[in-house]
Design a protein around this motif. Sequence first.
Motif, mmCIF file in Angstrom:
data_model
loop_
_atom_site.group_PDB
_atom_site.id
_atom_site.type_symbol
_atom_site.label_atom_id
_atom_site.label_comp_id
_atom_site.label_asym_id
_atom_site.label_seq_id
_atom_site.Cartn_x
_atom_site.Cartn_y
_atom_site.Cartn_z
ATOM 1 N N VAL A 258 0.859 -1.206 0.000
ATOM 2 C CA VAL A 258 0.000 0.000 0.000
ATOM 3 C C VAL A 258 0.888 1.247 0.000
ATOM 4 C CG1 VAL A 258 -1.673 1.321 1.361
ATOM 5 C CG2 VAL A 258 -1.957 -1.164 1.098
ATOM 6 N N ALA A 259 1.954 1.205 0.823
ATOM 7 C CA ALA A 259 2.868 2.361 0.893
ATOM 8 C C ALA A 259 3.554 2.579 -0.461
ATOM 9 C CB ALA A 259 3.900 2.146 1.988
ATOM 10 N N LEU A 260 4.009 1.505 -1.075
ATOM 11 C CA LEU A 260 4.687 1.622 -2.380
ATOM 12 C C LEU A 260 3.742 2.200 -3.432
ATOM 13 C CD1 LEU A 260 6.495 -1.840 -2.245
ATOM 14 C CD2 LEU A 260 7.663 0.370 -2.461
ATOM 15 N N LYS A 261 2.479 1.757 -3.377
ATOM 16 C CA LYS A 261 1.502 2.258 -4.349
ATOM 17 C C LYS A 261 1.195 3.731 -4.113
ATOM 18 C CE LYS A 261 -2.004 -0.636 -5.108
ATOM 19 N NZ LYS A 261 -2.938 -1.761 -4.779
ATOM 20 N N GLU A 262 1.162 4.098 -2.838
ATOM 21 C CA GLU A 262 0.918 5.502 -2.509
ATOM 22 C C GLU A 262 2.042 6.384 -3.058
ATOM 23 O OE1 GLU A 262 -0.554 5.432 1.560
ATOM 24 O OE2 GLU A 262 -0.187 7.602 1.667
ATOM 25 N N LEU A 263 3.269 5.855 -3.003
ATOM 26 C CA LEU A 263 4.413 6.622 -3.528
ATOM 27 C C LEU A 263 4.411 6.669 -5.054
ATOM 28 C CD1 LEU A 263 7.473 5.366 -1.427
ATOM 29 C CD2 LEU A 263 6.364 7.593 -1.265
ATOM 30 N N LYS A 264 3.781 5.662 -5.651
ATOM 31 C CA LYS A 264 3.763 5.509 -7.122
ATOM 32 C C LYS A 264 5.141 5.184 -7.676
ATOM 33 C CE LYS A 264 -0.013 8.836 -7.540
ATOM 34 N NZ LYS A 264 0.177 9.582 -6.279
ATOM 35 N N VAL A 265 5.932 4.442 -6.894
ATOM 36 C CA VAL A 265 7.283 4.102 -7.351
ATOM 37 C C VAL A 265 7.239 3.169 -8.554
ATOM 38 C CG1 VAL A 265 8.585 4.424 -5.214
ATOM 39 C CG2 VAL A 265 7.384 2.258 -5.619
ATOM 40 N N ASN A 266 8.301 3.236 -9.352
ATOM 41 C CA ASN A 266 8.438 2.339 -10.495
ATOM 42 C C ASN A 266 9.050 1.012 -10.085
ATOM 43 O OD1 ASN A 266 9.518 5.346 -11.618
ATOM 44 N ND2 ASN A 266 7.734 4.437 -12.617
ATOM 45 N N PHE A 267 9.890 1.042 -9.031
ATOM 46 C CA PHE A 267 10.494 -0.215 -8.581
ATOM 47 C C PHE A 267 10.645 -0.232 -7.068
ATOM 48 C CE2 PHE A 267 14.133 2.603 -9.050
ATOM 49 C CZ PHE A 267 15.045 2.205 -8.079
ATOM 50 N N TYR A 268 10.788 -1.444 -6.539
ATOM 51 C CA TYR A 268 11.020 -1.630 -5.104
ATOM 52 C C TYR A 268 12.308 -2.424 -4.953
ATOM 53 C CZ TYR A 268 10.163 -3.225 -0.250
ATOM 54 O OH TYR A 268 10.255 -3.476 1.101
ATOM 55 N N ARG A 269 13.278 -1.826 -4.255
ATOM 56 C CA ARG A 269 14.529 -2.540 -3.995
ATOM 57 C C ARG A 269 14.447 -3.158 -2.600
ATOM 58 N NH1 ARG A 269 19.839 -0.740 -1.398
ATOM 59 N NH2 ARG A 269 21.186 -2.498 -1.855
ATOM 60 N N PHE A 270 14.478 -4.481 -2.537
ATOM 61 C CA PHE A 270 14.445 -5.176 -1.251
ATOM 62 C C PHE A 270 15.450 -6.312 -1.309
ATOM 63 C CE2 PHE A 270 12.079 -8.964 -2.684
ATOM 64 C CZ PHE A 270 11.562 -8.513 -3.886
ATOM 65 N N SER A 271 15.732 -6.941 -0.164
ATOM 66 C CA SER A 271 16.720 -8.021 -0.201
ATOM 67 C C SER A 271 16.095 -9.334 0.200
ATOM 68 C CB SER A 271 17.923 -7.692 0.686
ATOM 69 O OG SER A 271 17.651 -7.936 2.041
ATOM 70 N N PHE A 272 16.668 -10.409 -0.304
ATOM 71 C CA PHE A 272 16.305 -11.755 0.127
ATOM 72 C C PHE A 272 17.150 -12.098 1.339
ATOM 73 C CE2 PHE A 272 15.221 -13.528 -4.406
ATOM 74 C CZ PHE A 272 13.985 -12.911 -4.362
ATOM 75 N N SER A 273 16.521 -12.769 2.286
ATOM 76 C CA SER A 273 17.288 -13.286 3.411
ATOM 77 C C SER A 273 17.838 -14.650 2.987
ATOM 78 C CB SER A 273 16.373 -13.416 4.636
ATOM 79 O OG SER A 273 16.912 -14.350 5.543
ATOM 80 N N TRP A 274 19.146 -14.737 2.861
ATOM 81 C CA TRP A 274 19.795 -15.989 2.445
ATOM 82 C C TRP A 274 19.396 -17.133 3.386
ATOM 83 C CZ3 TRP A 274 25.819 -15.812 1.141
ATOM 84 C CH2 TRP A 274 26.242 -17.077 0.699
ATOM 85 N N PRO A 275 19.507 -16.946 4.724
ATOM 86 C CA PRO A 275 19.130 -18.065 5.607
ATOM 87 C C PRO A 275 17.631 -18.373 5.639
ATOM 88 C CG PRO A 275 19.821 -16.162 6.904
ATOM 89 C CD PRO A 275 20.117 -15.830 5.473
ATOM 90 N N ARG A 276 16.771 -17.455 5.159
ATOM 91 C CA ARG A 276 15.344 -17.812 5.075
ATOM 92 C C ARG A 276 15.138 -18.790 3.910
ATOM 93 N NH1 ARG A 276 11.267 -15.897 7.519
ATOM 94 N NH2 ARG A 276 11.934 -13.761 7.943
ATOM 95 N N LEU A 277 15.918 -18.626 2.861
ATOM 96 C CA LEU A 277 15.773 -19.497 1.690
ATOM 97 C C LEU A 277 16.602 -20.769 1.829
ATOM 98 C CD1 LEU A 277 15.850 -16.662 -0.980
ATOM 99 C CD2 LEU A 277 13.958 -18.277 -0.639
ATOM 100 N N LEU A 278 17.844 -20.612 2.263
ATOM 101 C CA LEU A 278 18.746 -21.756 2.419
ATOM 102 C C LEU A 278 19.283 -21.744 3.854
ATOM 103 C CD1 LEU A 278 20.848 -21.343 -0.904
ATOM 104 C CD2 LEU A 278 18.739 -22.657 -0.587
ATOM 105 N N PRO A 279 18.566 -22.372 4.784
ATOM 106 C CA PRO A 279 18.930 -22.257 6.199
ATOM 107 C C PRO A 279 20.342 -22.741 6.519
ATOM 108 C CG PRO A 279 16.918 -23.581 5.906
ATOM 109 C CD PRO A 279 17.334 -23.124 4.546
#
Length: 497
Positions: free
Chosen positions: A94-115
Amino acid sequence: MRAHLILALCLHLCSKAATEKCQLKHKGGNREFPANFSFGASTAAYQIEGAWNEDGKGLSIWDTYTHTNPERIRDRTNGDAAAESYHRFEQDLVALKELKVNFYRFSFSWPRLLPNADTTVINQKGIDYYNMMIDKLLANNIEPMVTMFHCDLPDALNKFGGFTNDIIIKYFHYYAEFLYETFGDRVKKWITFNEPFDYCVLGYGRAYFPPLVHSPGVADYLCMDNTLRAHAAAYRAYKAKYFSAQGGKVGITISSRFYYNQQNGGDESIVERAMQYSLGWLANPIFGKTGNYPQLILDDIWNNSMREGLSWSRLPAFDEFWSKVIKGSGDFLGLNYYTSRYAELADPADGEIPSWEYDSQLQYSVDEKWKQGKSDWLYCVPQGLEDILKWIRDHYDNVEVFVTENGWSDNGQLEDSERVDYLQAHLQAVLNAVNDGCNVTHYSHWSLIDNFEWNMGYTQKFGLFYLNLTSPNKERIAKKSARYYSSVIESGKIILS
Ligand code: NOJ
């Protein structure tokens, strides 16, 4: 007594008067950003996700560190719950849409995917979470820009040396291929590492961040060396096996200040030295002509190592094989820019021996006119962003640049006029650079929401959206800066506040 008070008041007002408003002038040329210029907002997994031990996630060094050393965090907090984005992505959206951004930069948690850090255990719940995010972003016309590693090293890897063991090259390569295979049909912008200088020098040199290794001038250099090789291995794998079907871009995010020289009348060689010891350390091997560390640094550290009686340099040059692999291994340069400094030559005796400070032989200062944020290191110097972009243009053949972070810290107030000034001035710096021929195509503000600021805990807020940590629903509430940023994105112009 009265005289003292008057004097104190005058000193206070005088020093206040000495601070300039955070602003930058338009230097001619277009007033609008190019039509295809992309605006975004940034976050990182450990700083917002929470759910530190849920659904099969493994431990990262930040989980272990904050749990075993709570006194090292200013407000004794941690990222156990943080903004709860693992359970509240809808609210971030909702926040991203309110900003009307073209992209969202976020990170993957390595240990969440490959513990376990390797691919022996693949955590399906982690995959489901990131798939859900990516799909919802795309459904809303927001491009995902993914950082593969943002500080939260799997604890499993730290047990045998983390970034100082070159087996990390293989681990990261496998992790990267797993990501391309799993998400690469939809993710087209990949950032391998975020701010290697910071997690290496602070984590393996000064023992300020986990894994709390104190080995300046040695382990921190090894960490940057292995990072560069792991980055290049992941880049080459993408080009060889995935690019033709997926068609995306892979880059790295490097943090740097810009440097000005004052005492020696603007001595360019001192500016060059300071820039090579910060941005150049990581950027020159990838984007420079030699496929190696800047010659100035190689020479300094070789000389110092010999003086210290060592048998080899603490920073050996890359051999021919690695030079070839690393050179050109970036489709774009991700830049995190926050602030600048004056740089002067330091006394050769300064700095712990060995250390980055000792090798670089520089000392830094700030201008009392620069406005300061809540963070002790953060001063508003928008001209530095314009100048660093020009420096990159001139040193690295005008490589494409994504400004992946830029932001201001305060107490989290909704009327964040200082952040509005900072944002406006830095957007002007980007536009001035674009007008001057710099190949900057993306700008992302740090951060979307208030979050966990590492050793500072929740005492310094960088969000465009306020987050009430004690409220059960953790609402994201737009600050004045969020409204300002969305008006810029919508119009493609810098609105004067
Ligand atoms: C850069 C880092 O990438 C980010 O994690 C941090 O919160 C900001 N700087 C502000 O310090």
